[in-house]
Design a protein around this motif. Structure first.
Motif, PDB file in Angstrom:
ATOM      1  N   ASP A 453      47.300  38.303  44.349  1.00  6.64           N
ATOM      2  CA  ASP A 453      46.472  39.793  44.184  1.00  6.64           C
ATOM      3  C   ASP A 453      47.349  40.939  43.219  1.00  6.64           C
ATOM      4  O   ASP A 453      46.936  42.031  43.112  1.00  6.64           O
ATOM      5  CB  ASP A 453      46.489  40.482  45.487  1.00  6.64           C
ATOM      6  N   GLY A 454      48.441  40.328  42.492  1.00  8.53           N
ATOM      7  CA  GLY A 454      49.190  41.216  41.782  1.00  8.53           C
ATOM      8  C   GLY A 454      50.207  42.211  42.260  1.00  8.53           C
ATOM      9  O   GLY A 454      51.204  42.872  41.676  1.00  8.53           O
ATOM     10  N   SER A 455      50.359  42.059  43.631  1.00  6.47           N
ATOM     11  CA  SER A 455      51.570  42.594  44.324  1.00  6.47           C
ATOM     12  C   SER A 455      52.769  41.910  44.304  1.00  6.47           C
ATOM     13  O   SER A 455      52.886  40.805  43.842  1.00  6.47           O
ATOM     14  CB  SER A 455      51.094  43.154  45.761  1.00  6.47           C
ATOM     15  N   PHE A 456      54.097  42.577  44.448  1.00 14.72           N
ATOM     16  CA  PHE A 456      55.532  42.251  44.457  1.00 14.72           C
ATOM     17  C   PHE A 456      55.994  42.299  45.638  1.00 14.72           C
ATOM     18  O   PHE A 456      55.982  43.410  46.262  1.00 14.72           O
ATOM     19  CB  PHE A 456      55.995  42.713  43.302  1.00 14.72           C
ATOM     20  N   GLU A 457      56.892  41.428  46.181  1.00 14.22           N
ATOM     21  CA  GLU A 457      57.742  41.696  47.185  1.00 14.22           C
ATOM     22  C   GLU A 457      59.069  42.325  46.628  1.00 14.22           C
ATOM     23  O   GLU A 457      59.176  42.280  45.461  1.00 14.22           O
ATOM     24  CB  GLU A 457      58.093  40.132  47.835  1.00 14.22           C
ATOM     25  N   ALA A 458      59.603  43.191  47.263  1.00  9.80           N
ATOM     26  CA  ALA A 458      60.879  43.921  47.056  1.00  9.80           C
ATOM     27  C   ALA A 458      61.921  43.631  47.915  1.00  9.80           C
ATOM     28  O   ALA A 458      62.218  44.803  48.777  1.00  9.80           O
ATOM     29  CB  ALA A 458      60.357  45.430  46.753  1.00  9.80           C
ATOM     30  N   PRO A 459      62.336  42.428  48.304  1.00  6.67           N
ATOM     31  CA  PRO A 459      63.497  42.319  49.447  1.00  6.67           C
ATOM     32  C   PRO A 459      64.641  43.261  49.157  1.00  6.67           C
ATOM     33  O   PRO A 459      65.230  43.392  50.049  1.00  6.67           O
ATOM     34  CB  PRO A 459      63.664  40.795  49.356  1.00  6.67           C
ATOM     35  N   TRP A 460      65.027  43.465  47.879  1.00 10.58           N
ATOM     36  CA  TRP A 460      66.379  44.377  47.592  1.00 10.58           C
ATOM     37  C   TRP A 460      65.821  45.625  47.422  1.00 10.58           C
ATOM     38  O   TRP A 460      66.733  46.608  47.067  1.00 10.58           O
ATOM     39  CB  TRP A 460      67.071  43.718  46.349  1.00 10.58           C
ATOM     40  N   GLY A 461      64.582  45.939  47.446  1.00  9.25           N
ATOM     41  CA  GLY A 461      64.176  47.391  47.256  1.00  9.25           C
ATOM     42  C   GLY A 461      64.047  47.730  45.936  1.00  9.25           C
ATOM     43  O   GLY A 461      64.237  46.791  44.765  1.00  9.25           O
ATOM     44  N   ASP A 462      63.513  48.718  45.223  1.00  3.07           N
ATOM     45  CA  ASP A 462      63.310  48.947  43.714  1.00  3.07           C
ATOM     46  C   ASP A 462      64.646  48.859  43.215  1.00  3.07           C
ATOM     47  O   ASP A 462      65.627  49.570  43.601  1.00  3.07           O
ATOM     48  CB  ASP A 462      62.671  50.308  43.752  1.00  3.07           C
ATOM     49  N   PRO A 463      64.831  48.330  42.045  1.00  3.78           N
ATOM     50  CA  PRO A 463      66.115  48.432  40.966  1.00  3.78           C
ATOM     51  C   PRO A 463      66.212  50.032  40.754  1.00  3.78           C
ATOM     52  O   PRO A 463      65.165  50.853  40.865  1.00  3.78           O
ATOM     53  CB  PRO A 463      65.802  47.632  40.045  1.00  3.78           C
ATOM     54  N   ALA A 464      67.333  50.515  40.612  1.00  2.00           N
ATOM     55  CA  ALA A 464      67.409  52.016  40.271  1.00  2.00           C
ATOM     56  C   ALA A 464      67.026  52.240  38.727  1.00  2.00           C
ATOM     57  O   ALA A 464      66.971  51.205  37.904  1.00  2.00           O
ATOM     58  CB  ALA A 464      69.258  52.067  40.131  1.00  2.00           C
ATOM     59  N   PRO A 465      66.444  53.362  38.577  1.00  2.80           N
ATOM     60  CA  PRO A 465      65.597  53.625  37.402  1.00  2.80           C
ATOM     61  C   PRO A 465      66.743  53.547  36.149  1.00  2.80           C
ATOM     62  O   PRO A 465      67.844  53.831  36.462  1.00  2.80           O
ATOM     63  CB  PRO A 465      65.281  55.007  37.684  1.00  2.80           C
ATOM     64  N   VAL A 466      66.103  53.184  35.036  1.00  2.00           N
ATOM     65  CA  VAL A 466      66.801  52.988  34.038  1.00  2.00           C
ATOM     66  C   VAL A 466      66.256  54.001  32.993  1.00  2.00           C
ATOM     67  O   VAL A 466      65.079  53.940  32.487  1.00  2.00           O
ATOM     68  CB  VAL A 466      66.961  51.552  33.217  1.00  2.00           C
ATOM     69  N   GLU A 467      67.138  54.779  32.236  1.00  2.00           N
ATOM     70  CA  GLU A 467      66.751  55.638  31.279  1.00  2.00           C
ATOM     71  C   GLU A 467      66.017  54.988  29.995  1.00  2.00           C
ATOM     72  O   GLU A 467      66.683  53.918  29.589  1.00  2.00           O
ATOM     73  CB  GLU A 467      67.625  56.704  30.956  1.00  2.00           C
ATOM     74  N   GLY A 468      64.664  55.409  29.726  1.00  2.00           N
ATOM     75  CA  GLY A 468      64.219  55.008  28.447  1.00  2.00           C
ATOM     76  C   GLY A 468      63.491  53.632  28.711  1.00  2.00           C
ATOM     77  O   GLY A 468      62.790  53.121  28.007  1.00  2.00           O
ATOM     78  N   VAL A 469      63.509  52.917  30.151  1.00  2.00           N
ATOM     79  CA  VAL A 469      62.788  51.997  30.522  1.00  2.00           C
ATOM     80  C   VAL A 469      61.772  52.362  31.554  1.00  2.00           C
ATOM     81  O   VAL A 469      62.165  52.649  32.729  1.00  2.00           O
ATOM     82  CB  VAL A 469      63.695  50.831  30.851  1.00  2.00           C
ATOM     83  N   ARG A 470      60.256  52.257  31.174  1.00  2.00           N
ATOM     84  CA  ARG A 470      59.403  52.558  32.188  1.00  2.00           C
ATOM     85  C   ARG A 470      59.231  51.685  33.353  1.00  2.00           C
ATOM     86  O   ARG A 470      59.290  52.073  34.530  1.00  2.00           O
ATOM     87  CB  ARG A 470      57.816  52.500  31.418  1.00  2.00           C
ATOM     88  N   ASP A 471      59.626  50.494  33.172  1.00  2.00           N
ATOM     89  CA  ASP A 471      59.271  49.615  34.282  1.00  2.00           C
ATOM     90  C   ASP A 471      60.227  48.479  33.942  1.00  2.00           C
ATOM     91  O   ASP A 471      60.219  47.318  33.311  1.00  2.00           O
ATOM     92  CB  ASP A 471      58.121  48.902  34.481  1.00  2.00           C
ATOM     93  N   LEU A 472      61.492  48.172  34.777  1.00  2.00           N
ATOM     94  CA  LEU A 472      62.537  47.453  34.542  1.00  2.00           C
ATOM     95  C   LEU A 472      62.056  45.997  34.808  1.00  2.00           C
ATOM     96  O   LEU A 472      62.467  44.953  34.002  1.00  2.00           O
ATOM     97  CB  LEU A 472      63.877  47.750  35.453  1.00  2.00           C
ATOM     98  N   ARG A 473      61.217  45.740  35.613  1.00  2.00           N
ATOM     99  CA  ARG A 473      60.824  44.179  36.149  1.00  2.00           C
ATOM    100  C   ARG A 473      59.951  43.844  34.865  1.00  2.00           C
ATOM    101  O   ARG A 473      60.074  42.718  34.620  1.00  2.00           O
ATOM    102  CB  ARG A 473      59.986  44.230  37.335  1.00  2.00           C
ATOM    103  N   ASP A 474      59.098  44.647  34.598  1.00  2.00           N
ATOM    104  CA  ASP A 474      58.159  44.208  33.348  1.00  2.00           C
ATOM    105  C   ASP A 474      59.225  43.927  32.283  1.00  2.00           C
ATOM    106  O   ASP A 474      59.125  42.936  31.245  1.00  2.00           O
ATOM    107  CB  ASP A 474      57.251  45.368  33.175  1.00  2.00           C
ATOM    108  N   ALA A 475      60.098  44.970  31.967  1.00  2.00           N
ATOM    109  CA  ALA A 475      61.055  44.694  30.808  1.00  2.00           C
ATOM    110  C   ALA A 475      61.842  43.305  30.653  1.00  2.00           C
ATOM    111  O   ALA A 475      61.979  42.813  29.662  1.00  2.00           O
ATOM    112  CB  ALA A 475      61.996  45.926  30.743  1.00  2.00           C
ATOM    113  N   TRP A 476      62.185  42.903  31.790  1.00  2.00           N
ATOM    114  CA  TRP A 476      62.918  41.643  32.028  1.00  2.00           C
ATOM    115  C   TRP A 476      61.942  40.276  31.429  1.00  2.00           C
ATOM    116  O   TRP A 476      62.632  39.281  31.399  1.00  2.00           O
ATOM    117  CB  TRP A 476      63.367  41.293  33.654  1.00  2.00           C
ATOM    118  N   THR A 477      60.565  40.458  31.387  1.00  2.00           N
ATOM    119  CA  THR A 477      59.736  39.481  30.869  1.00  2.00           C
ATOM    120  C   THR A 477      59.823  39.426  29.481  1.00  2.00           C
ATOM    121  O   THR A 477      58.964  38.559  29.055  1.00  2.00           O
ATOM    122  CB  THR A 477      58.375  39.556  31.551  1.00  2.00           C
TER     123      THR A 477
END
Length: 487
Positions: A453-477
């Protein structure tokens, strides 16, 4: 690697705050009259674009920044989620700006400010001094006794301003390396008479993930991932030594069981090695809660609990695996493996599980220094030893992805991210895209694998925000797109 990724939220821009949060700012610091029609105040959201342009102009007039950093200077709306954006302005617009952390998100024992800059139209008006003075006044009001800042080595005009104001350079703290080689200078300032009554409740920083229906609760805790160990007399964490240290020889005709959690920092390299060596037929994996991986023989006899050597032990059991640990390169690989295990995995554990703030900060600086060294190594080659992936790359990747997506949120506000090390950032994403470096269970444990359904589990919680990166998880791909054909 094939994964169904969630689509970006078309309305994501709407989460930009309509106005800056002023709950904890004393009224006398909300605006300063600078004379001659100029004021120092919070920027309005519709000025964020202009602030970015002024800062880009400030940092490229008479000095130099990398293209990556220049691009990040424009991301004021994203920075404003966790920082206050202050401007010196007149009737014609913004003259200069500085960002200070919103105090409810600051976890460090010292205050800070960053990307202070004055555009060409505001030069020679002493606006830099007033922006520093105001930042120190905020620190005093929020109860901080120390202001700690970082600055690029070529920003000599800014350094002169800091020295004149009373900042002291801290060479012993200068372990942060960013933008492919710049070692940031460190300065501190002792704040006189900090407010003893400041009491600002801690809040979680907002994030702007595009993934829908993602649970926000944190399931994994640091306590669950603390390896056995003790503290020394100054609070330094000392992990327990393995009972069976060193390399072990595996027989491909025998049967073994590897017990390890899918998100365990110490065990990720062994799990990857098992796949790359095609050892699944004789090494089964038990997804236990084991922080430190353990390898058992078929009869249940403990064969090894030396997490730093397990990956190499598994690789040498098959012909496919030995290609990642070739005899002619083993001495160099072993040296790299020691540095990764001791300074990166061990450094991260010493920073997270220290018994004192001082020990934690020292460990964090050593960790950043080693990350900077590896970043430099990878500036001229795709992998640690050149054109081919080796056991050392497996181990380095294993700690990098865990550091960025799991543990970094526990290092405090402003902790370095992998994005701060451009070569490591590209290298880690490239390895993640290679077959065998992550299975579905590990991707889910990292929060990188979407459900149907497009949702994600977050067992560690959201990663801390990174300046200049809108979505860190998406950036990892997004894999490394550099061309190494001529390397």
């Amino acid at each position: 690697m094939s994964t169904a990724w969630a689509q970006p939220d078309a309305d994501a821009e709407a989460v930009t705050p309509a106005s800056q949060d002023t709950r904890f700012i004393p009224s006398d610091l909300l605006a300063w009259d600078l004379g001659d029609g100029r004021t120092l105040r919070l920027a309005t959201p519709d000025e964020f674009g202009e602030v970015g342009e002024v800062l880009q102009s400030a940092f490229t007039t008479g000095c130099w920044v990398t293209p990556t950093y220049k691009e990040h200077l424009a991301g004021i709306a994203d920075r404003a989620l966790t920082a206050h954006v202050w401007v010196a302005a007149d009737a014609d617009g913004v003259l200069g700006a500085v960002l200070t952390p919103k105090p409810q998100y600051l976890r460090d024992p010292s205050f800070t400010f960053n990307i202070l800059g004055v555009g060409p139209r505001g030069r020679d008006l002493k606006l830099g001094e007033r922006l520093v003075e105001h930042s120190v006044a905020l620190a005093r009001a929020f109860g901080y006794s120390v202001v700690e800042i970082r600055s690029s080595p070529h920003m000599t005009a800014a350094h002169g301003l800091y020295y004149r104001y009373g900042f002291v350079r801290r060479i012993d703290w200068e372990t942060s390396v960013v933008d492919s080689g710049q070692r940031l200078l460190a300065f501190t300032y002792r704040v006189a008479d900090p407010n003893p009554d400041a009491a600002i409740p801690v809040e979680e920083p907002p994030t702007r993930w595009s993934f829908p229906s993602q649970p926000k609760e944190i399931v994994v805790t640091l306590a669950q991932h603390t390896p056995p160990g003790t503290h020394d007399h100054v609070g330094g964490f000392r992990p327990e030594a393995p009972r069976l240290p060193g390399h072990v020889v595996l027989d491909a005709d025998a049967r073994y069981r590897l017990d390890v959690a899918p998100d365990a920092l110490r065990g990720r390299a062994a799990r990857i090695a098992r796949r790359l060596a095609a050892a699944q037929e004789f090494v089964t994996v038990e997804d236990s809660a084991a922080v430190t991986p353990v390898l058992f023989e078929a009869d249940g006899t403990l064969l090894s609990d030396d997490w730093s050597a397990l990956a190499r032990s598994i690789l040498t059991a098959t012909e496919a695996g030995r290609a990642y640990y070739p005899p002619e390169a083993r001495a160099e690989i072993d040296t790299l493996e020691f540095l990764i295990a001791h300074d990166l995995v061990g450094g991260l554990e010493r920073a997270l599980f220290a018994g004192s703030e001082k020990s934690a900060r020292v460990a964090q600086r050593v960790l950043y220094a080693r990350l900077g060294e590896f970043d430099q190594t990878l500036a001229a080659r795709p992998y640690l030893l050149g054109a081919a992936v080796t056991s050392a790359d497996i181990s380095l990747f294993s700690v990098l992805i865990g550091f960025d997506l799991e543990y970094r949120r526990h290092l405090g506000w402003g902790a370095a991210s992998l994005v701060d090390y451009p070569n490591l950032w590209a290298y880690a994403r490239n390895l993640l895209a290679l077959p065998g470096f992550a299975d579905d269970g590990e991707l889910a444990a990292l929060g990188l694998l979407a459900s149907p359904d497009g949702s994600f589990e977050a067992p560690w919680g959201d990663p801390a925000p990174v300046e200049g990166v809108r979505d860190l998880r998406d950036a990892w791909t997004e894999p490394d797109d550099r061309d190494w054909s001529a390397a």
